[in-house]
Design an enzyme around this catalytic site. Sequence first.
Site, PDB file in Angstrom:
ATOM      1  N   HIS A 376       1.085  -1.359   0.353  1.00 50.38           N
ATOM      2  CA  HIS A 376      -0.045  -0.287   0.117  1.00 50.38           C
ATOM      3  C   HIS A 376       0.858   1.136  -0.239  1.00 50.38           C
ATOM      4  CE1 HIS A 376      -4.067  -1.846   1.090  1.00 50.38           C
ATOM      5  NE2 HIS A 376      -3.168  -2.335   1.550  1.00 50.38           N
ATOM      6  N   LYS A 564      -8.306  13.411   5.549  1.00 50.45           N
ATOM      7  CA  LYS A 564      -8.140  12.572   4.628  1.00 50.45           C
ATOM      8  C   LYS A 564      -6.809  12.228   5.954  1.00 50.45           C
ATOM      9  CE  LYS A 564      -7.164  13.397   0.682  1.00 50.45           C
ATOM     10  NZ  LYS A 564      -6.681  12.893  -0.718  1.00 50.45           N
ATOM     11  N   ARG A 565      -5.888  11.833   6.316  1.00 44.16           N
ATOM     12  CA  ARG A 565      -4.981  11.932   7.627  1.00 44.16           C
ATOM     13  C   ARG A 565      -3.519  12.354   7.143  1.00 44.16           C
ATOM     14  NH1 ARG A 565      -4.038   7.550  11.061  1.00 44.16           N
ATOM     15  NH2 ARG A 565      -2.264   9.068  11.837  1.00 44.16           N
ATOM     16  N   LYS A 570       0.215  14.163   1.082  1.00 38.51           N
ATOM     17  CA  LYS A 570      -0.859  14.661   0.744  1.00 38.51           C
ATOM     18  C   LYS A 570      -0.957  15.916   0.505  1.00 38.51           C
ATOM     19  CE  LYS A 570      -2.857  10.679   2.950  1.00 38.51           C
ATOM     20  NZ  LYS A 570      -3.206   9.588   1.860  1.00 38.51           N
ATOM     21  N   THR A 672      -8.997   6.494  -1.724  1.00 42.53           N
ATOM     22  CA  THR A 672      -9.891   5.419  -1.532  1.00 42.53           C
ATOM     23  C   THR A 672     -10.868   6.642  -1.445  1.00 42.53           C
ATOM     24  OG1 THR A 672      -9.656   5.155   0.376  1.00 42.53           O
ATOM     25  CG2 THR A 672      -9.444   3.523  -1.427  1.00 42.53           C
ATOM     26  N   LYS A 676     -14.877   7.944  -2.473  1.00 46.30           N
ATOM     27  CA  LYS A 676     -16.468   7.860  -2.475  1.00 46.30           C
ATOM     28  C   LYS A 676     -17.007   9.179  -2.378  1.00 46.30           C
ATOM     29  CE  LYS A 676     -14.316   5.209   1.561  1.00 46.30           C
ATOM     30  NZ  LYS A 676     -13.470   5.462   2.724  1.00 46.30           N
TER      31      LYS A 676
HETATM   32  C1  26Q Z   1       3.514   0.005  10.689  1.00 45.17           C
HETATM   33  C2  26Q Z   1       4.201  -0.255  11.395  1.00 45.17           C
HETATM   34  C3  26Q Z   1       4.151   0.135  12.768  1.00 45.17           C
HETATM   35  C4  26Q Z   1       3.087   0.665  12.858  1.00 45.17           C
HETATM   36  C5  26Q Z   1       2.056   2.291  12.044  1.00 45.17           C
HETATM   37  C6  26Q Z   1       1.798   0.906  10.838  1.00 45.17           C
HETATM   38  C7  26Q Z   1       1.412   1.505   9.367  1.00 45.17           C
HETATM   39  C8  26Q Z   1       0.150   1.547   9.787  1.00 45.17           C
HETATM   40  C9  26Q Z   1      -1.436   2.156   8.924  1.00 45.17           C
HETATM   41  C10 26Q Z   1       1.703   1.632   8.526  1.00 45.17           C
HETATM   42  C11 26Q Z   1       0.800   2.124   7.309  1.00 45.17           C
HETATM   43  C12 26Q Z   1      -0.744   2.077   7.612  1.00 45.17           C
HETATM   44  C13 26Q Z   1      -1.078   2.747   6.474  1.00 45.17           C
HETATM   45  C14 26Q Z   1      -1.747   2.481   5.583  1.00 45.17           C
HETATM   46  C15 26Q Z   1      -2.423   3.508   4.394  1.00 45.17           C
HETATM   47  O1  26Q Z   1      -3.273   3.573   5.056  1.00 45.17           O
HETATM   48  N1  26Q Z   1      -2.351   3.699   2.898  1.00 45.17           N
HETATM   49  C16 26Q Z   1      -3.188   3.976   2.927  1.00 45.17           C
HETATM   50  O2  26Q Z   1      -4.200   2.923   1.546  1.00 45.17           O
HETATM   51  C17 26Q Z   1      -5.275   2.621   1.253  1.00 45.17           C
HETATM   52  C18 26Q Z   1      -5.601   1.759   0.515  1.00 45.17           C
HETATM   53  O3  26Q Z   1      -5.036   1.418  -0.501  1.00 45.17           O
HETATM   54  C19 26Q Z   1      -4.616   3.663  -0.326  1.00 45.17           C
HETATM   55  O4  26Q Z   1      -5.831   4.296  -0.959  1.00 45.17           O
HETATM   56  C20 26Q Z   1      -3.901   4.819  -0.171  1.00 45.17           C
HETATM   57  O5  26Q Z   1      -3.071   5.629  -1.230  1.00 45.17           O
HETATM   58  C21 26Q Z   1      -2.334   4.408   1.103  1.00 45.17           C
HETATM   59  O6  26Q Z   1      -1.687   6.183   1.583  1.00 45.17           O
END
Ligand code: 26Q
Length: 831
Positions: A376, A564-565, A570, A672, A676
Site C-alpha cells: 500500500h 484524509k490523514r 497529501k 479511496t 467515495k
Molecule cells: C506500520 C508499522 C508500525 C505502526 C504503524 C504502521 C502503519 C499503519 C498503517 C503503516 C501504514 C498504515 C496505513 C497505510 C495506509 O492507509 N495506506 C493507504 O492505503 C490505502 C488503501 O490501499 C491507499 O488508498 C492509500 O493511498 C494509502 O496511503
Amino acid sequence: MFHKTVKLSSPRPELTDVPPLGLDAVALSEDYRRYFNHTLGRDEFCTSVHYMYEALAMVVRDRLLERWKKTNAAYHNNDVKRVYYLSLEFLMGRALSNAMLNLGLSDEAEKALEGLGLVMEELRDGEPDAGLGNGGLGRLAACFLDSCATLQLPVVGYGLRYEYGMFRQLVAGGKQVEEPDHWLVNGNPWELERPELQRLVQFGGRSEHYQDARGVDRVRWVDSEDVWAIPYDVPVPGYRNETVNTLRLWKSSATDEFNLREFNAGSYTEAVSEKNAAENITLVLYPNDASENGKELRLRQQYLLASASLQDVVGHWVRAHGEDFTGFADKNGFQLNDTHPSVAVAELMRLLMDEHLLGWDAAWAITTRTMAYTNHTLLPEALERWSVDLFRHLLPRPLEIIEEINRRHLLKVAARWPGNVEMRHKLSIIGDGDVRMAYLAVVGSHSVNGVAELHTNLLKHGLFGDFHAMWPERFNNKTNGVTQRRWLAMCNPALSDLINERIGSGWVTELSELAGLRAYRDDKAYLARWREVKQLNKQRLAKLVKQDCGIDFPLESLFDVQVKRIHEYKRQLLNILHVIHLYDRIKRGDTAAWTNRCVLIGGKAAPGYWMAKRIIKLVCAVAEVVNHDLDVGDKLKVAFLPNYRVSAMEIIAPGTDLSEQISTAGKEASGTGNMKFMMNGALTIGTLDGANIEIREEAGEENFFLFGLTESEVESLRPNYDPNAIIAADEDLARVVGLIENDQFCPDREGRFQAIVDSVRNPHDPWMTAADFRSYVNAQREAANAYQDPVAWSRMSLINTASSGKFSTDRTMHEYNADIWKLVPTAVGKA
Ligand code: 26Q
C-alpha cells in the site's frame, strides 16, 4: 480460562430448531420492547440514547446470528476453499445501519420505532464508530469484507480487538489534542466472545535443536513467555443474500503460568501486575499511518495476530484431515494487508515444520502457494524494518526461519545473477542489521499486488524492480474500490432514490449499472432535482460544520473538501496556500466574477508527526483570520473539522461539490476517499496520482480538474528543483508566502509558521509544493468558473456518479478472486 463440556451422543436439533425471526415492523417492535424492558431492564423514564440504540442493535443481531450459523454450515458442508484476510486494521465504523440495510429491514425498523415514538437517526448516533484503523488501509479491509459477504465468497477477516481504537481528535486553541477512544466501555453488541477457541502465542525464550525418536533433526521453542489470544467474532452481513461472514478479532490475555512463577517466588503483587504485559498487547491501535519503526509492542501485536490466526486455520485443518497437509494449499489462502502481518510467512513455516513435522520443502511449497501480499505504499520511510536483535529477543524461532528463508533465497539470487555480490546485498531479506519485511513478503508469496495501475507499475519498475525481474508472473494490479452499500445506498438515501427512479436499484450489487444514468445528462428537469439533492446534503454537512466548528457554511457556495490523514505528501499545505491566495485576492479587490467557496479540511495527524500538527495549526490560524475578516463575508469560509472518522465521512461525501486529491504524483498509492466523493457526485481536482488517473479515465478529462506534474516529471525535475526561483517568478505565490512569513496568521506568535515556509522554500522539499502551485491555482479557477453554471456543473456531477462503476470493491474482490484466490461463491441454502 477453562471450559467444561458435556458429552453429546449426537447433535441435538431440538436445541436449535427455532422458527425464523420476523423482519416486519410488528416483530421488530415486539423484540425491541422485550430487550428494552427485560434484557436491559430500562423503564419509561429512561432517556439514554445508548440503551435505545442497544435494544435495537440486539434485535438486529439476532437476525444476523440466524444467518451466520447457516453461512458457516454452508461453507462447512460444501468443504469450500477459504481465504483469510490478515490485517492489523479493520476500520468498520458503525454496524447498525449497515446491518439493517443489508438485511433489508431499514424501513420496517423505522416504522417500528415510529410506533414507539422513537427517531431512527437519534438511535443511530448512539453507536460509537469501531475505529480499529488509521485510514485508507483499514477502511479498505472493511469494504473488502462487505463485498466478499455480498459476493458470497468464503473470506474470513483476522485482526486485533484493540481496547482503544484510533484516538479522538479535539482541536483546542487551534491545535490537535488526542484523547483515548475507549470504544468498548458500554459493551459491544456486535461481538461474540469465543473463549473455547483461545490460542497460545509464544514470546521470548530460545529455540532448541534436538533429535526426535526417529533420529530426525527437529527444533522446538522453549523457555518462552506465553500469552493467550482469545477470539471475538463479528458478523459481516452480505447484501440481502442470507450470507453472514466472519471477522475474527484477537484479544490478548495473560496465562496462569505467566504469573505463577513469580507468585511461587512470593511476589504476589509483581505476579499480578505482570499480567499487564500480556494484556497490553491488544490494548491500543498504533495511530501512525506510516510505520513507527522499532517499537517492541507493535512487533508483539503483529506476531500475536499472525500466530493466533494461523494456529486457528492449521488447527481446523488438523481436526478434519489429521497430519496430512497435501490438500492444505488448495483449501486455504492468506492475503497479507501490507507487510504488517508478514511475519506470518515465518510462522506458517514454523507451525508446519516444528509442530506438524513437515520437511522444509513441503512447508515452503505450502507457504508460498497460500500467501499473497498487497503493498500500500512506496514511501521509503513507511517500509517496515525490524532490527535483527529485537526480532531475535522477541521471536527467536521465527527469526531463525527467516534466516534460512534468506539463505535459500540468496542462492536463487546468485543463480540468477552469477558473481553479482551487490545484487545479493540489495535483495537480501536481512541487511544493515534489519529484517526487511517487504522483501520477506515478496519472497514468501505467490502474488504481489499494488492498489492502482500507476502504483503497481512503480512497484514493478522501482521498489521491487529486481524481484520483478526474477518473478514477473508474481506481480499484478488490483485497483482499490469502496462498497457502494455504505458509501452511496446507506449514506446518501436522497441520491439513491433519485437514481433508482431512473435506472432501478441494480447498482447496489452491480455498480457498473450506474452508467445508465448518462442517458439523463441533458435532462434539465432531472439535473434540477440532482442539484436539489446536493443542496439537501450540503445542508446536512453545513449542520455538522456548524456543530463541530461553530462556522456557518452558506449553502450557495462551492463546497471544497479535503478530508484524509494529515501528511506532507497529501499536501494539505498546497490547499491552504490556495486559500491564502483567495484571501489575498479578496483583500486586493480582485473579485470580479467571484465564486463563493467553503473550504473544509479534516484529518488526524500522527501524535508524533510534528510537521503534520503544524499544518493543522496553520489551517486553524488561516480559518480564524479569514472567517473574522469583514471584507471577506460569504466569499470565503474555512474550517478545520475535528475528529474526522468513518461516520463523519458518511455526511461529508454526499455534501461535497469539489474533492481535493492533490498529492505529489507518485506518492499516493491509490486513495479511496477520491472514489467515495466521485460516487456521491463530487468533481475531483487532482494530480495524476494513484487511482485519480483511473477516475479521470472513467469520468472523461472534461469532467475532472487536472493539474500538476506527472510522476516522471516530478522525478526529472527533482535534481534541479528551485522553489525559490519559482516563488520569485510567481507574483501570487510570492505574496502568499510573504503573508505567512510576515506572521499575518499569527500576529501574536512571531515565526510560528516559519518551518512551514522553510519546507516550501527547500530545494530538497520531497513534495515539491511550489512546483504545482501555479497549475493548481489555475485548475481551481476553472472549477470556480464552472460552478457558476449550475446546469453544466450538475451535468458533470451526474457523469461522475455514472462513471464510478469501476470503483466498487465488488469489482476489486472479483479480481482478487479470479486472479489470486479462486474461491467458489457459495450461497446459503434457505432452510
Ligand atoms: C506500520 C508499522 C508500525 C505502526 C504503524 C504502521 C502503519 C499503519 C498503517 C503503516 C501504514 C498504515 C496505513 C497505510 C495506509 O492507509 N495506506 C493507504 O492505503 C490505502 C488503501 O490501499 C491507499 O488508498 C492509500 O493511498 C494509502 O496511503
